[in-house]
Design a protein around this motif. Structure first.
Motif, PDB file in Angstrom:
ATOM      1  N   GLU A   1     -13.039  -8.052  -8.695  1.00  0.00           N
ATOM      2  CA  GLU A   1     -13.269  -7.118  -7.738  1.00  0.00           C
ATOM      3  C   GLU A   1     -12.570  -7.285  -6.305  1.00  0.00           C
ATOM      4  O   GLU A   1     -12.217  -6.440  -5.722  1.00  0.00           O
ATOM      5  CB  GLU A   1     -14.883  -7.009  -7.436  1.00  0.00           C
ATOM      6  N   ALA A   2     -12.473  -8.552  -5.803  1.00  0.00           N
ATOM      7  CA  ALA A   2     -11.800  -8.942  -4.847  1.00  0.00           C
ATOM      8  C   ALA A   2     -10.457  -8.597  -5.037  1.00  0.00           C
ATOM      9  O   ALA A   2      -9.544  -8.161  -3.936  1.00  0.00           O
ATOM     10  CB  ALA A   2     -12.069 -10.298  -4.498  1.00  0.00           C
ATOM     11  N   GLN A   3      -9.582  -9.154  -6.082  1.00  0.00           N
ATOM     12  CA  GLN A   3      -8.297  -8.808  -6.350  1.00  0.00           C
ATOM     13  C   GLN A   3      -7.959  -7.225  -6.103  1.00  0.00           C
ATOM     14  O   GLN A   3      -7.113  -6.665  -5.666  1.00  0.00           O
ATOM     15  CB  GLN A   3      -7.745  -9.402  -7.657  1.00  0.00           C
ATOM     16  N   ILE A   4      -8.954  -6.496  -6.734  1.00  0.00           N
ATOM     17  CA  ILE A   4      -8.575  -5.170  -6.933  1.00  0.00           C
ATOM     18  C   ILE A   4      -8.796  -4.381  -5.474  1.00  0.00           C
ATOM     19  O   ILE A   4      -7.984  -3.730  -5.095  1.00  0.00           O
ATOM     20  CB  ILE A   4      -9.823  -4.583  -7.699  1.00  0.00           C
ATOM     21  N   ALA A   5      -9.782  -4.948  -4.623  1.00  0.00           N
ATOM     22  CA  ALA A   5      -9.986  -4.431  -3.452  1.00  0.00           C
ATOM     23  C   ALA A   5      -8.847  -4.547  -2.308  1.00  0.00           C
ATOM     24  O   ALA A   5      -8.489  -3.832  -1.682  1.00  0.00           O
ATOM     25  CB  ALA A   5     -11.460  -5.172  -2.724  1.00  0.00           C
ATOM     26  N   THR A   6      -8.354  -5.858  -2.632  1.00  0.00           N
ATOM     27  CA  THR A   6      -7.101  -6.138  -1.707  1.00  0.00           C
ATOM     28  C   THR A   6      -5.962  -5.342  -2.323  1.00  0.00           C
ATOM     29  O   THR A   6      -5.134  -4.754  -1.402  1.00  0.00           O
ATOM     30  CB  THR A   6      -6.705  -7.734  -2.017  1.00  0.00           C
ATOM     31  N   LEU A   7      -5.707  -5.252  -3.289  1.00  0.00           N
ATOM     32  CA  LEU A   7      -4.457  -4.297  -4.033  1.00  0.00           C
ATOM     33  C   LEU A   7      -4.849  -3.054  -3.466  1.00  0.00           C
ATOM     34  O   LEU A   7      -3.738  -2.258  -3.269  1.00  0.00           O
ATOM     35  CB  LEU A   7      -4.527  -4.433  -5.407  1.00  0.00           C
ATOM     36  N   MET A   8      -5.818  -2.524  -3.609  1.00  0.00           N
ATOM     37  CA  MET A   8      -6.207  -0.813  -3.369  1.00  0.00           C
ATOM     38  C   MET A   8      -6.120  -0.756  -1.759  1.00  0.00           C
ATOM     39  O   MET A   8      -5.453   0.180  -1.375  1.00  0.00           O
ATOM     40  CB  MET A   8      -7.594  -0.644  -3.820  1.00  0.00           C
ATOM     41  N   GLU A   9      -6.330  -1.637  -0.826  1.00  0.00           N
ATOM     42  CA  GLU A   9      -6.027  -1.533   0.398  1.00  0.00           C
ATOM     43  C   GLU A   9      -4.643  -1.714   0.704  1.00  0.00           C
ATOM     44  O   GLU A   9      -4.309  -0.766   1.450  1.00  0.00           O
ATOM     45  CB  GLU A   9      -6.735  -2.848   1.016  1.00  0.00           C
ATOM     46  N   ARG A  10      -3.828  -2.489   0.133  1.00  0.00           N
ATOM     47  CA  ARG A  10      -2.531  -2.268   0.261  1.00  0.00           C
ATOM     48  C   ARG A  10      -1.715  -1.207  -0.167  1.00  0.00           C
ATOM     49  O   ARG A  10      -1.067  -0.592   0.637  1.00  0.00           O
ATOM     50  CB  ARG A  10      -1.852  -3.558  -0.536  1.00  0.00           C
ATOM     51  N   VAL A  11      -2.355  -0.491  -1.169  1.00  0.00           N
ATOM     52  CA  VAL A  11      -1.890   0.577  -1.862  1.00  0.00           C
ATOM     53  C   VAL A  11      -2.293   1.762  -0.750  1.00  0.00           C
ATOM     54  O   VAL A  11      -1.232   2.526  -0.355  1.00  0.00           O
ATOM     55  CB  VAL A  11      -2.490   1.127  -3.153  1.00  0.00           C
ATOM     56  N   VAL A  12      -3.452   2.015  -0.210  1.00  0.00           N
ATOM     57  CA  VAL A  12      -3.882   2.995   0.696  1.00  0.00           C
ATOM     58  C   VAL A  12      -2.892   2.779   1.893  1.00  0.00           C
ATOM     59  O   VAL A  12      -2.555   3.590   2.614  1.00  0.00           O
ATOM     60  CB  VAL A  12      -5.275   2.714   1.144  1.00  0.00           C
ATOM     61  N   GLU A  13      -2.499   1.449   2.296  1.00  0.00           N
ATOM     62  CA  GLU A  13      -1.791   1.325   3.794  1.00  0.00           C
ATOM     63  C   GLU A  13      -0.428   1.698   3.553  1.00  0.00           C
ATOM     64  O   GLU A  13       0.123   2.165   4.451  1.00  0.00           O
ATOM     65  CB  GLU A  13      -1.706  -0.213   4.189  1.00  0.00           C
ATOM     66  N   GLN A  14       0.043   1.619   2.131  1.00  0.00           N
ATOM     67  CA  GLN A  14       1.532   1.823   1.962  1.00  0.00           C
ATOM     68  C   GLN A  14       1.505   3.659   2.019  1.00  0.00           C
ATOM     69  O   GLN A  14       2.582   4.075   2.508  1.00  0.00           O
ATOM     70  CB  GLN A  14       1.861   1.438   0.560  1.00  0.00           C
ATOM     71  N   ILE A  15       0.469   3.986   1.691  1.00  0.00           N
ATOM     72  CA  ILE A  15       0.665   5.522   1.733  1.00  0.00           C
ATOM     73  C   ILE A  15       0.490   6.061   3.051  1.00  0.00           C
ATOM     74  O   ILE A  15       1.007   6.918   3.559  1.00  0.00           O
ATOM     75  CB  ILE A  15      -0.564   6.286   0.690  1.00  0.00           C
ATOM     76  N   LYS A  16      -0.343   5.519   3.875  1.00  0.00           N
ATOM     77  CA  LYS A  16      -0.623   5.778   5.201  1.00  0.00           C
ATOM     78  C   LYS A  16       0.629   5.915   6.294  1.00  0.00           C
ATOM     79  O   LYS A  16       0.930   6.339   6.976  1.00  0.00           O
ATOM     80  CB  LYS A  16      -1.618   4.978   6.033  1.00  0.00           C
ATOM     81  N   SER A  17       1.638   4.781   5.768  1.00  0.00           N
ATOM     82  CA  SER A  17       2.577   4.482   6.598  1.00  0.00           C
ATOM     83  C   SER A  17       3.736   5.276   5.665  1.00  0.00           C
ATOM     84  O   SER A  17       4.889   5.062   6.325  1.00  0.00           O
ATOM     85  CB  SER A  17       3.036   2.971   6.517  1.00  0.00           C
ATOM     86  N   GLY A  18       3.726   5.998   4.962  1.00  0.00           N
ATOM     87  CA  GLY A  18       4.685   6.934   4.302  1.00  0.00           C
ATOM     88  C   GLY A  18       5.681   6.332   3.185  1.00  0.00           C
ATOM     89  O   GLY A  18       6.799   6.633   2.993  1.00  0.00           O
ATOM     90  N   GLN A  19       5.336   4.824   2.932  1.00  0.00           N
ATOM     91  CA  GLN A  19       5.932   4.067   2.004  1.00  0.00           C
ATOM     92  C   GLN A  19       5.454   4.448   0.391  1.00  0.00           C
ATOM     93  O   GLN A  19       4.804   3.941  -0.124  1.00  0.00           O
ATOM     94  CB  GLN A  19       5.710   2.381   2.145  1.00  0.00           C
ATOM     95  N   ILE A  20       6.170   5.657   0.122  1.00  0.00           N
ATOM     96  CA  ILE A  20       5.409   6.381  -1.474  1.00  0.00           C
ATOM     97  C   ILE A  20       6.445   6.295  -2.175  1.00  0.00           C
ATOM     98  O   ILE A  20       6.334   6.776  -3.388  1.00  0.00           O
ATOM     99  CB  ILE A  20       5.135   7.725  -0.850  1.00  0.00           C
ATOM    100  N   GLY A  21       7.719   5.679  -2.054  1.00  0.00           N
ATOM    101  CA  GLY A  21       8.868   5.747  -3.110  1.00  0.00           C
ATOM    102  C   GLY A  21       8.537   5.184  -4.328  1.00  0.00           C
ATOM    103  O   GLY A  21       9.141   5.760  -5.482  1.00  0.00           O
ATOM    104  N   HIS A  22       7.568   4.220  -4.560  1.00  0.00           N
ATOM    105  CA  HIS A  22       7.218   3.768  -6.035  1.00  0.00           C
ATOM    106  C   HIS A  22       6.056   4.154  -6.566  1.00  0.00           C
ATOM    107  O   HIS A  22       5.504   3.924  -7.529  1.00  0.00           O
ATOM    108  CB  HIS A  22       7.212   2.111  -5.605  1.00  0.00           C
ATOM    109  N   PHE A  23       5.379   5.368  -5.737  1.00  0.00           N
ATOM    110  CA  PHE A  23       4.163   5.865  -6.459  1.00  0.00           C
ATOM    111  C   PHE A  23       4.821   7.230  -7.254  1.00  0.00           C
ATOM    112  O   PHE A  23       5.936   7.813  -7.019  1.00  0.00           O
ATOM    113  CB  PHE A  23       3.444   6.412  -5.461  1.00  0.00           C
ATOM    114  N   VAL A  24       3.997   7.730  -8.422  1.00  0.00           N
ATOM    115  CA  VAL A  24       4.314   8.824  -8.706  1.00  0.00           C
ATOM    116  C   VAL A  24       3.099   9.910  -8.277  1.00  0.00           C
ATOM    117  O   VAL A  24       1.951   9.309  -7.908  1.00  0.00           O
ATOM    118  CB  VAL A  24       4.218   8.913 -10.366  1.00  0.00           C
ATOM    119  N   SER A  25       3.648  11.070  -7.876  1.00  0.00           N
ATOM    120  CA  SER A  25       2.278  11.879  -7.130  1.00  0.00           C
ATOM    121  C   SER A  25       2.139  13.054  -7.813  1.00  0.00           C
ATOM    122  O   SER A  25       3.321  13.797  -8.714  1.00  0.00           O
ATOM    123  CB  SER A  25       3.039  12.110  -5.748  1.00  0.00           C
TER     124      SER A  25
END
Length: 133
Positions: free
Chosen positions: A98-122
């Motif tokens: 759960e801790a690893q998932i929470a850390t990774l999810m935080e990182r993913v959300v922060e990337q989206i907030k900052s517009g770093q979306i190139g490696h995501f599929v939308s």
């Protein structure tokens, strides 16, 4: 080629290693400092900023289809505009805690907030892949 969410799901489930998906539901909002032209475009369904509204992690094998995922999403976020998805290989015997998932999810959300979306599929609400500029 990924045209729909179910294409991504099929590819994820065909991988040699299990895939852990990180999904972020976003809502289009108009920034307060927007111009009159940006406001008009937004009212016509264009532009705005995509703001993370909810996130969830799932094993690809736990998702049956986009229809099932969307039905589940409606329970906690009835109105969303774009779904961002990224995947991570899970090595046998190394399930994420759960801790690893929470850390990774935080990182993913922060990337989206900052517009770093190139490696995501939308995807849109119908499960169609969308290209964002």
């Amino acid at each position: 080629m990924i045209d729909q969410f179910d294409d991504l799901l099929k590819l994820a489930n065909e991988q040699a290693l299990k895939q852990h998906l990180f999904l972020v539901y976003t809502i289009a909002e108009l920034p307060e400092d927007s111009t009159e032209e940006q406001r008009r475009e937004f009212e016509q369904g264009h532009g705005g900023a995509l703001v993370p509204a909810a996130s969830v992690d799932k094993r690809a094998s736990d998702i049956k289809s986009f229809a099932d995922l969307e039905h589940e999403a409606r329970q906690f976020i009835p109105q969303w505009d774009i779904l961002f998805v990224t995947a991570m290989d899970v090595m046998p015997g190394h399930e994420l805690d759960e801790a690893q998932i929470a850390t990774l999810m935080e990182r993913v959300v922060e990337q989206i907030k900052s517009g770093q979306i190139g490696h995501f599929v939308s995807f849109d609400r119908q499960g169609n892949a969308v290209a964002l500029n």
